[in-house]
Design a protein around this motif. Structure first.
Motif, PDB file in Angstrom:
ATOM      1  N   ALA A  35      -7.370   5.529 -22.620  1.00 29.64           N
ATOM      2  CA  ALA A  35      -6.288   4.546 -22.688  1.00 29.64           C
ATOM      3  C   ALA A  35      -5.106   4.974 -21.819  1.00 29.64           C
ATOM      4  CB  ALA A  35      -5.835   4.364 -24.136  1.00 29.64           C
ATOM      5  N   PHE A  36      -4.789   6.257 -21.835  1.00 31.50           N
ATOM      6  CA  PHE A  36      -3.692   6.747 -21.011  1.00 31.50           C
ATOM      7  C   PHE A  36      -4.029   6.606 -19.531  1.00 31.50           C
ATOM      8  CE2 PHE A  36      -1.189  10.068 -18.891  1.00 31.50           C
ATOM      9  CZ  PHE A  36       0.081   9.759 -19.352  1.00 31.50           C
ATOM     10  N   PHE A  37      -5.264   6.936 -19.195  1.00 28.78           N
ATOM     11  CA  PHE A  37      -5.705   6.829 -17.806  1.00 28.78           C
ATOM     12  C   PHE A  37      -5.666   5.369 -17.344  1.00 28.78           C
ATOM     13  CE2 PHE A  37      -7.428   9.619 -14.648  1.00 28.78           C
ATOM     14  CZ  PHE A  37      -8.055   8.781 -13.742  1.00 28.78           C
ATOM     15  N   GLU A  50       1.709   8.127  -6.272  1.00 27.87           N
ATOM     16  CA  GLU A  50       0.595   8.970  -5.868  1.00 27.87           C
ATOM     17  C   GLU A  50       0.517  10.185  -6.785  1.00 27.87           C
ATOM     18  OE1 GLU A  50       1.060   9.992  -1.715  1.00 27.87           O
ATOM     19  OE2 GLU A  50       2.285   8.202  -1.437  1.00 27.87           O
ATOM     20  N   ILE A  51      -0.686  10.537  -7.195  1.00 28.95           N
ATOM     21  CA  ILE A  51      -0.902  11.738  -8.004  1.00 28.95           C
ATOM     22  C   ILE A  51      -1.929  12.605  -7.304  1.00 28.95           C
ATOM     23  CG2 ILE A  51      -1.920  12.585 -10.152  1.00 28.95           C
ATOM     24  CD1 ILE A  51      -0.512  10.341 -11.599  1.00 28.95           C
ATOM     25  N   SER A  52      -1.564  13.861  -7.067  1.00 30.53           N
ATOM     26  CA  SER A  52      -2.475  14.761  -6.361  1.00 30.53           C
ATOM     27  C   SER A  52      -3.145  15.762  -7.299  1.00 30.53           C
ATOM     28  CB  SER A  52      -1.751  15.502  -5.233  1.00 30.53           C
ATOM     29  OG  SER A  52      -0.623  16.178  -5.709  1.00 30.53           O
ATOM     30  N   SER A  53      -2.620  15.928  -8.512  1.00 27.73           N
ATOM     31  CA  SER A  53      -3.287  16.713  -9.567  1.00 27.73           C
ATOM     32  C   SER A  53      -2.813  16.183 -10.912  1.00 27.73           C
ATOM     33  CB  SER A  53      -2.938  18.208  -9.484  1.00 27.73           C
ATOM     34  OG  SER A  53      -3.437  18.806  -8.328  1.00 27.73           O
ATOM     35  N   TYR A  54      -3.694  16.272 -11.907  1.00 32.48           N
ATOM     36  CA  TYR A  54      -3.276  15.912 -13.260  1.00 32.48           C
ATOM     37  C   TYR A  54      -4.100  16.699 -14.269  1.00 32.48           C
ATOM     38  CZ  TYR A  54      -7.501  12.990 -13.505  1.00 32.48           C
ATOM     39  OH  TYR A  54      -8.795  12.543 -13.496  1.00 32.48           O
ATOM     40  N   CYS A  55      -3.550  16.832 -15.459  1.00 32.40           N
ATOM     41  CA  CYS A  55      -4.279  17.427 -16.576  1.00 32.40           C
ATOM     42  C   CYS A  55      -3.683  16.894 -17.868  1.00 32.40           C
ATOM     43  CB  CYS A  55      -4.184  18.957 -16.548  1.00 32.40           C
ATOM     44  SG  CYS A  55      -5.184  19.768 -17.830  1.00 32.40           S
ATOM     45  N   PHE A  56      -4.537  16.285 -18.694  1.00 31.40           N
ATOM     46  CA  PHE A  56      -4.111  15.757 -19.984  1.00 31.40           C
ATOM     47  C   PHE A  56      -4.559  16.739 -21.066  1.00 31.40           C
ATOM     48  CE2 PHE A  56      -5.314  11.439 -17.938  1.00 31.40           C
ATOM     49  CZ  PHE A  56      -4.227  11.529 -17.085  1.00 31.40           C
ATOM     50  N   MET A  57      -3.602  17.393 -21.696  1.00 29.39           N
ATOM     51  CA  MET A  57      -3.896  18.321 -22.779  1.00 29.39           C
ATOM     52  C   MET A  57      -3.821  17.574 -24.114  1.00 29.39           C
ATOM     53  SD  MET A  57      -4.544  21.151 -21.163  1.00 29.39           S
ATOM     54  CE  MET A  57      -4.268  22.558 -22.244  1.00 29.39           C
TER      55      MET A  57
END
Length: 231
Positions: A35-37, A50-57
């Motif tokens: 859902a967040f994505f 623009e997003i070049s890196s992501y991490c959802f903890m």
């Protein structure tokens, strides 16, 4: 008392961190992550970023993000508000989902982009959730390793890894090589017996492609940015 305005540099990437209120979970299952994505994808179509890196903890997330057209604070406000509405509705809650203002740190150069990307991708490993960053499904690291990168990018219009590959002439293989070498250096730096273990920036003398980059990363940001906008 009014909040201090933040620096907005439209042509710079930022390392952004946002946490759950009281550090409560933001994501309780895969449906929440998806859902967040999806919320990010919908927002990017209305307000490009623009997003070049992501991490959802579990109780926070990291983004390496650039917003050249819309102030970053507006992007983050819409992103968190949209997800908070979903989260409160799904779990029959009310009130704040996120804690105080998101953290945002501008990144000054390609070396800084790479180091931030490394930090973001290593979060699940440091939290003992996985043994290797490629094992974590809710970060972008797998796209730097996957041979199906181009096909994946068609479904993620806001994901632009180019900034993290700039040091490596666009080579994902060189990115991964440097990433792994930086892990080896971190093992040395994180040793409590090492007198340099508390240094903010990593040693890069033995890391391919990075030996001459460190000086630029620790230079004074204000000497480089010129005209800027606050938000």
């Amino acid at each position: 008392m009014s909040r201090k305005k933040r620096l907005w540099l439209p042509d710079h990437f930022y390392h952004v961190v946002s946490r759950g209120n009281r550090r409560d979970p933001l994501f309780q299952d895969d449906r929440d992550f998806r859902a967040f994505f999806y919320n990010m994808k919908e927002l990017s179509e209305k307000s490009p970023f623009e997003i070049s890196s992501y991490c959802f903890m579990t109780n926070h997330y990291h983004l390496q993000i650039r917003s050249p057209e819309v102030q970053l604070s507006q992007i983050m406000s819409r992103l968190n508000k949209g997800y908070a509405n979903y989260y409160n509705t799904r779990y029959n809650l009310c009130g704040h989902v996120f804690e105080k203002r998101f953290h945002a740190e501008p990144i000054s150069n390609p070396y800084g982009n790479f180091v931030v990307s490394h930090y973001i991708h290593m979060n699940p490993v440091r939290a003992n959730m996985v043994e290797s960053p490629e094992d974590y499904p809710w970060s972008s690291y797998r796209y730097f390793q996957s041979s199906k990168l181009k096909a994946s990018l068609k479904n993620i219009p806001f994901f632009t890894p180019k900034a993290n590959l700039e040091l490596f002439k666009g080579s994902r293989e060189n990115y991964v090589t440097a990433f792994q070498a930086l892990n080896d250096n971190r093992k040395v730096l994180d040793n409590p017996k090492n007198p340099n273990s508390r240094r903010k920036f990593y040693f890069t003398a033995n890391i391919p492609y990075l030996a001459n980059q460190r000086e630029g990363a620790i230079s004074d940001m204000q000497m480089k940015i010129g005209n800027h906008i606050y938000f």
